[in-house]
Design a protein around this motif. Structure first.
Motif, PDB file in Angstrom:
ATOM      1  N   HIS A  73       8.371   7.880   5.585  1.00 36.74           N
ATOM      2  CA  HIS A  73       7.790   7.767   4.248  1.00 36.74           C
ATOM      3  C   HIS A  73       6.790   6.602   4.207  1.00 36.74           C
ATOM      4  N   SER A  74       5.803   6.736   3.382  1.00 34.85           N
ATOM      5  CA  SER A  74       4.737   5.745   3.309  1.00 34.85           C
ATOM      6  C   SER A  74       5.285   4.384   2.887  1.00 34.85           C
ATOM      7  N   GLY A  75       4.908   3.359   3.646  1.00 34.25           N
ATOM      8  CA  GLY A  75       5.415   2.014   3.397  1.00 34.25           C
ATOM      9  C   GLY A  75       6.578   1.629   4.298  1.00 34.25           C
ATOM     10  N   SER A  76       6.935   2.514   5.219  1.00 37.50           N
ATOM     11  CA  SER A  76       8.064   2.257   6.109  1.00 37.50           C
ATOM     12  C   SER A  76       7.746   1.194   7.154  1.00 37.50           C
ATOM     13  N   LEU A  77       8.757   0.420   7.509  1.00 33.43           N
ATOM     14  CA  LEU A  77       8.719  -0.460   8.666  1.00 33.43           C
ATOM     15  C   LEU A  77       9.637   0.161   9.707  1.00 33.43           C
ATOM     16  N   VAL A  78       9.079   0.493  10.862  1.00 25.34           N
ATOM     17  CA  VAL A  78       9.795   1.251  11.880  1.00 25.34           C
ATOM     18  C   VAL A  78       9.964   0.401  13.135  1.00 25.34           C
ATOM     19  N   LYS A  79      11.197   0.090  13.467  1.00 25.69           N
ATOM     20  CA  LYS A  79      11.477  -0.691  14.673  1.00 25.69           C
ATOM     21  C   LYS A  79      11.418   0.215  15.891  1.00 25.69           C
ATOM     22  N   GLY A 139       0.953   8.111  -2.773  1.00 22.56           N
ATOM     23  CA  GLY A 139       1.728   9.196  -3.370  1.00 22.56           C
ATOM     24  C   GLY A 139       2.904   9.645  -2.534  1.00 22.56           C
ATOM     25  N   LYS A 140       3.038   9.114  -1.320  1.00 22.50           N
ATOM     26  CA  LYS A 140       4.126   9.515  -0.437  1.00 22.50           C
ATOM     27  C   LYS A 140       5.192   8.439  -0.298  1.00 22.50           C
ATOM     28  N   SER A 141       5.229   7.521  -1.241  1.00 24.15           N
ATOM     29  CA  SER A 141       6.227   6.457  -1.190  1.00 24.15           C
ATOM     30  C   SER A 141       7.577   6.965  -1.698  1.00 24.15           C
ATOM     31  N   VAL A 142       8.612   6.225  -1.357  1.00 25.10           N
ATOM     32  CA  VAL A 142       9.942   6.483  -1.902  1.00 25.10           C
ATOM     33  C   VAL A 142      10.284   5.287  -2.779  1.00 25.10           C
ATOM     34  N   THR A 143      10.163   5.468  -4.088  1.00 25.73           N
ATOM     35  CA  THR A 143      10.327   4.344  -5.005  1.00 25.73           C
ATOM     36  C   THR A 143      10.880   4.836  -6.338  1.00 25.73           C
ATOM     37  N   THR A 144      10.946   3.947  -7.300  1.00 24.91           N
ATOM     38  CA  THR A 144      11.513   4.300  -8.598  1.00 24.91           C
ATOM     39  C   THR A 144      10.500   5.045  -9.467  1.00 24.91           C
ATOM     40  N   LYS A 145      11.000   5.686 -10.522  1.00 23.17           N
ATOM     41  CA  LYS A 145      10.138   6.446 -11.410  1.00 23.17           C
ATOM     42  C   LYS A 145       9.116   5.556 -12.099  1.00 23.17           C
ATOM     43  N   SER A 146       9.537   4.375 -12.543  1.00 21.29           N
ATOM     44  CA  SER A 146       8.615   3.478 -13.242  1.00 21.29           C
ATOM     45  C   SER A 146       7.525   2.966 -12.299  1.00 21.29           C
ATOM     46  N   ASP A 202      -3.341   9.453  -2.623  1.00 22.01           N
ATOM     47  CA  ASP A 202      -2.353  10.442  -3.050  1.00 22.01           C
ATOM     48  C   ASP A 202      -1.563  10.991  -1.869  1.00 22.01           C
ATOM     49  N   THR A 203      -2.217  11.092  -0.712  1.00 25.20           N
ATOM     50  CA  THR A 203      -1.577  11.719   0.449  1.00 25.20           C
ATOM     51  C   THR A 203      -1.530  10.785   1.659  1.00 25.20           C
ATOM     52  N   LEU A 204      -1.814   9.513   1.456  1.00 25.73           N
ATOM     53  CA  LEU A 204      -1.815   8.555   2.565  1.00 25.73           C
ATOM     54  C   LEU A 204      -0.398   8.236   3.039  1.00 25.73           C
ATOM     55  N   SER A 205      -0.239   8.130   4.348  1.00 21.45           N
ATOM     56  CA  SER A 205       0.992   7.605   4.944  1.00 21.45           C
ATOM     57  C   SER A 205       0.635   6.324   5.695  1.00 21.45           C
ATOM     58  N   ILE A 206       1.178   5.200   5.251  1.00 19.08           N
ATOM     59  CA  ILE A 206       0.984   3.936   5.953  1.00 19.08           C
ATOM     60  C   ILE A 206       2.330   3.509   6.529  1.00 19.08           C
ATOM     61  N   VAL A 207       2.332   3.192   7.813  1.00 18.11           N
ATOM     62  CA  VAL A 207       3.573   2.921   8.523  1.00 18.11           C
ATOM     63  C   VAL A 207       3.387   1.700   9.416  1.00 18.11           C
ATOM     64  N   ILE A 251       0.836  -1.201   0.000  1.00 14.23           N
ATOM     65  CA  ILE A 251       0.000   0.000   0.000  1.00 14.23           C
ATOM     66  C   ILE A 251       0.870   1.249   0.000  1.00 14.23           C
ATOM     67  N   GLY A 252       1.986   1.180   0.716  1.00 12.93           N
ATOM     68  CA  GLY A 252       2.907   2.311   0.712  1.00 12.93           C
ATOM     69  C   GLY A 252       3.443   2.610  -0.682  1.00 12.93           C
ATOM     70  N   GLU A 253       3.735   1.554  -1.425  1.00 12.83           N
ATOM     71  CA  GLU A 253       4.244   1.714  -2.800  1.00 12.83           C
ATOM     72  C   GLU A 253       3.205   2.371  -3.700  1.00 12.83           C
ATOM     73  N   ILE A 254       1.941   2.095  -3.442  1.00 13.86           N
ATOM     74  CA  ILE A 254       0.866   2.666  -4.261  1.00 13.86           C
ATOM     75  C   ILE A 254       0.618   4.127  -3.915  1.00 13.86           C
TER      76      ILE A 254
END
Length: 324
Positions: A303-309, A229-236, A252-257, A224-227
């Motif tokens: 960033h959206s999609g992060s796993l935080v210990k 708009g706040k993810s950190v991923t590749t251009k493609s 577009d503005t969701l942060s999932i952590v 979900i983080g990859e989908i």
């Protein structure tokens, strides 16, 4: 402008049915909320309280989260749980999830949660934060030896499968149900927090079902983080994600952590492991306070999609470090 939650919890839920049952509610005044951006200090600005959904609201972590959001941040909080509503609850509304004779499927749990949300929320309500605080742990059952009887080995097969089913129901199914509900109820600039597990970052011998369920949770968070708009991923991948979320503005503005503790300091964990060093366990209030900070100050969210210990620090609080 929009109205907020219209039904207020009036008394504890004391009965259980096989269908989604909702506690009694009384009308609330129809406050309004201005959906604005952030002020100069980075805080989200609004005239009314934000609204959160907390799954697992009757558990130790869930109660800590709901108390902090309600009492310290003045948020309206909807709880959802299989357990009875605690007498000391601070909820504005409660969805009593149904008990099934055997393990529920994701479809059953998702339908129950969404039906309950429609029952306790006004049509125009949006959720600012979803927190999945539900979950549990179960180790692998003992596998019968090679010289066990046929009946013993068959019984072992059932125990093996039921342990995995149980972990999936407790740890993964609520997250998937909340993920579906977000499509309808999540507001823009929403926060979706899920409790993962540090141990599931590597193999989990002796607790296969638990590990599988938490790995599934981590995969959900990252997908979900990859989908979003706040993810950190590749251009493609960003291009593909834009196509997927084109009709889902909240993404577009969701942060999932994901928050990944080692052990949370709860009464049940202390009872199970009385000889452990409790100072090495994460306090529920530390997790609750970090979630509250992320709600109040979106720029501080990972960033959206992060796993935080998360782990205790030397000052008596907790440290949160992004591991993936």
């Amino acid at each position: 402008m929009r109205s907020l939650l219209l039904r207020k919890l009036s008394q504890p839920q004391t009965t259980r049915s096989i269908a989604p049952s909702i506690a009694s509610f009384r009308p609330l005044p129809p406050p309004v909320r201005r959906l604005s951006s952030y002020d100069d200090d980075g805080y989200y600005s609004s005239e009314g309280p934000k609204t959160a959904l907390v799954l697992g609201s009757s558990g130790a972590l869930g109660r800590s989260v709901t108390h902090h959001l309600s009492k310290n941040l003045d948020m309206q909080v909807i709880g959802a749980d299989l357990k009875e509503l605690p007498q000391d609850n601070t909820l504005d509304a409660f969805i009593a999830m149904p008990m099934w004779e055997r393990y529920s499927g994701v479809g059953d749990m998702t339908k129950a949660l969404v039906s309950g949300m429609f029952d306790v929320m006004d049509d125009e309500v949006k959720i600012d934060a979803i927190i999945c605080a539900s979950g549990g742990w179960q180790g692998d059952p003992v596998v019968p030896t090679e010289d066990a009887s046929e009946d013993e080995f068959i019984a072992g097969a059932r125990a093996y499968g039921e342990t995995i089913d149980n972990m999936m129901e407790m740890n993964l199914a609520p997250v998937l149900a909340a993920g579906y509900a977000a499509n309808r109820f999540m507001d823009t600039e929403g926060l979706f927090v899920v409790i993962g597990a540090t141990v599931a970052l590597s193999p989990t011998p002796g607790m296969l079902g638990y590990g599988l369920s938490k790995v599934g949770v981590h995969h959900f968070i990252q997908t979900i983080g990859e989908i979003s708009g706040k993810s950190v991923t590749t251009k493609s991948r960003r291009k593909t994600a834009r196509k997927i979320r084109k009709d889902k503005e909240y993404l577009d503005t969701l942060s999932i952590v994901g928050i990944l503790p080692t052990t949370i300091d709860t009464p049940s964990n202390r009872e199970t492991m009385p000889g452990a060093d409790f100072s090495e366990w994460t306090k529920p209030k530390d997790i609750a306070e970090e979630i509250g900070t992320w709600i109040q100050m979106p720029p501080l969210r990972p960033h959206s999609g992060s796993l935080v210990k998360v782990f205790p620090n030397k000052t008596g609080g907790a440290s949160f470090n992004v591991v993936r």
